[in-house]
Design an enzyme around this catalytic site. Structure first.
Site, mmCIF file in Angstrom:
data_model
loop_
_atom_site.group_PDB
_atom_site.id
_atom_site.type_symbol
_atom_site.label_atom_id
_atom_site.label_comp_id
_atom_site.label_asym_id
_atom_site.label_seq_id
_atom_site.Cartn_x
_atom_site.Cartn_y
_atom_site.Cartn_z
ATOM 1 N N TYR A 80 -50.398 9.062 -10.334
ATOM 2 C CA TYR A 80 -50.647 7.676 -11.230
ATOM 3 C C TYR A 80 -50.691 8.500 -12.471
ATOM 4 C CZ TYR A 80 -53.221 3.869 -12.977
ATOM 5 O OH TYR A 80 -53.160 2.762 -13.825
ATOM 6 N N ARG A 103 -44.760 5.069 -18.178
ATOM 7 C CA ARG A 103 -45.110 3.648 -18.851
ATOM 8 C C ARG A 103 -44.959 3.717 -20.306
ATOM 9 N NH1 ARG A 103 -48.848 -0.121 -15.510
ATOM 10 N NH2 ARG A 103 -49.885 1.378 -15.772
ATOM 11 N N TYR A 141 -58.226 3.166 -22.335
ATOM 12 C CA TYR A 141 -58.699 4.176 -22.038
ATOM 13 C C TYR A 141 -58.927 5.466 -22.474
ATOM 14 C CZ TYR A 141 -59.363 0.482 -17.721
ATOM 15 O OH TYR A 141 -59.165 -0.513 -17.200
ATOM 16 N N ARG A 166 -54.932 -8.020 -18.930
ATOM 17 C CA ARG A 166 -56.392 -7.814 -17.468
ATOM 18 C C ARG A 166 -55.009 -9.175 -17.209
ATOM 19 N NH1 ARG A 166 -58.606 -3.765 -16.473
ATOM 20 N NH2 ARG A 166 -58.954 -2.926 -18.160
ATOM 21 N N GLU A 200 -59.651 -4.381 -4.702
ATOM 22 C CA GLU A 200 -59.103 -4.770 -5.988
ATOM 23 C C GLU A 200 -58.443 -5.601 -6.057
ATOM 24 O OE1 GLU A 200 -56.103 -2.207 -8.545
ATOM 25 O OE2 GLU A 200 -54.639 -3.193 -8.467
HETATM 26 C C1 LIG Z 1 -57.582 -1.634 -11.135
HETATM 27 C C2 LIG Z 1 -57.201 -0.910 -12.843
HETATM 28 O O1 LIG Z 1 -56.085 -0.652 -12.758
HETATM 29 C C3 LIG Z 1 -54.841 -0.875 -12.107
HETATM 30 C C4 LIG Z 1 -53.637 -0.608 -12.693
HETATM 31 C C5 LIG Z 1 -52.669 -1.473 -13.505
HETATM 32 C C6 LIG Z 1 -51.240 -0.175 -13.521
HETATM 33 O O2 LIG Z 1 -51.772 0.838 -13.372
HETATM 34 O O3 LIG Z 1 -50.995 -1.334 -14.238
HETATM 35 C C7 LIG Z 1 -52.621 -2.043 -12.800
HETATM 36 C C8 LIG Z 1 -53.516 -2.717 -12.372
HETATM 37 C C9 LIG Z 1 -54.405 -2.807 -11.878
HETATM 38 O O4 LIG Z 1 -53.773 -2.728 -10.585
HETATM 39 C C10 LIG Z 1 -57.770 -1.253 -14.168
HETATM 40 O O5 LIG Z 1 -57.333 0.048 -14.830
HETATM 41 O O6 LIG Z 1 -59.018 -1.643 -13.705
#
Ligand SMILES: C=C(O[C@@H]1C=C(C(=O)O)C=C[C@H]1O)C(=O)O
Length: 307
Positions: A87, A94, A146, A159, A269
């Site tokens: 990830y 990205r 982050y 979000r 999630e």
């Molecule tokens: C759950 C989280 O992230 C996850 C990862 C994401 C991505 O990398 O595109 C988008 C939303 C969620 O599926 C978060 O960071 O709060």
């Protein structure tokens, strides 16, 4: 893995095509793209290149606003050839694409979850119909800020995305989890994580938060038309389903999927869609593999050349 995929259908004439590694379908208002990145020891560069193709296609085809992205990532919590979590490797590619290519829209709403298959499938919904606003959560650090303890480059998503359009607005809620600030809270506690996730969702879609983003609307859990819940451990599925069916009271399609998540301490999630005045391009569901989401529909449709 419980197979699942969303199919977006349209009442209008639909065209399909393929360009570079992308396959796409479109009607007058929306462009849907899917692309598969084969497994390899390192994915960052391939992810960056696919994003470059996506930005190019949405740009020249005239659907400039990306309102939603889904990423289904094989071995999401495993290590790549350098020992970096898959990830995090994905996020590096990205983030590079956003930094280098500077697309003309804000961060898109997104989901990034594990897939039982190998490689990475990216699905995109872009539009030219209306005004798109990226929505953040005041209780959470924007993902793109982050700190580096979660990886060399942060995740690039908002979000939620709020699309204002003449036929009726649509709110796209990103995958939402038990994160406050930038930290996972209620580690090891399923119900604590689920409660916090639902609180985060209420905050994101509530009136005060939307007003802060210049959007006129006020929503709650009962307003959702589509809900998809990703659950890390199969044995948690019944408990999560019971809570979700009790709180999403607007009789939405609630779908549960077993999937690994972007942080190994996340258990659950939730993502969703609110169609204001019911004006959503209809969403149909069918059994399929998430890591091949979209592909069968596109493959069966006649392929026409890109404009
Ligand atoms: C759950 C989280 O992230 C996850 C990862 C994401 C991505 O990398 O595109 C988008 C939303 C969620 O599926 C978060 O960071 O709060």
């Amino acid at each position: 893995m419980i197979g699942s995929c969303d199919t977006w259908s349209s009442a209008d004439a639909v065209g399909t095509g393929a360009e570079w590694s992308l396959r796409y379908t479109h009607d007058d208002d929306f462009l849907s793209i899917s692309v598969f990145i084969p497994p390899s020891g390192r994915c960052a560069e391939a992810v960056r290149d696919v994003y470059a193709e996506i930005f190019a296609l949405t740009g020249w085809s005239g659907y400039p606003d990306i309102c939603r992205l889904w990423h289904y990532i094989g071995d999401i919590n495993g290590a790549n050839a350098d020992g970096l979590e898959t990830y995090r490797d994905f996020c590096v590619g990205r983030a590079r694409a956003f930094e280098e290519l500077r697309p003309p829209f804000g961060m898109p709403a997104a989901t990034g979850v594990g897939s039982s298959g190998e490689g990475i499938t990216v699905c995109v919904l872009a539009t030219r119909a209306g005004r798109l606003t990226a929505i953040e959560n005041p209780d959470q650090v924007p993902a793109y800020h982050y700190p580096t303890r979660y990886g060399p480059r942060p995740p690039s998503f908002a979000r939620a995305g709020y699309l204002e359009r003449a036929e009726g607005d649509v709110l796209f809620l990103s995958g939402t989890a038990s994160i406050v600030g930038h930290e996972t809270v209620h580690v090891g506690d399923l119900h604590g994580q689920l409660d916090r996730t639902l609180t985060n969702i209420r905050t994101v879609v509530g009136g005060p938060n939307l007003a802060r983003h210049g959007v006129d609307g006020h929503f709650g859990l009962a307003d959702f038309d589509r809900v998809k819940v990703y659950v890390r451990h199969a044995e948690h599925l019944p408990a999560v389903e019971a809570v979700c069916r009790a709180v999403f009271t607007g009789d939405p399609a609630v779908e549960l999927v077993r999937a690994d998540l972007c942080r190994s301490d996340l258990l659950v999630e939730v993502e969703g869609v609110i169609a204001v005045r019911g004006a959503l391009p209809r969403v149909l569901r069918r059994a399929d593999q998430p890591d091949r989401a979209g592909a069968p529909t596109l493959a069966q449709a006649p392929v026409v050349s890109a404009p």
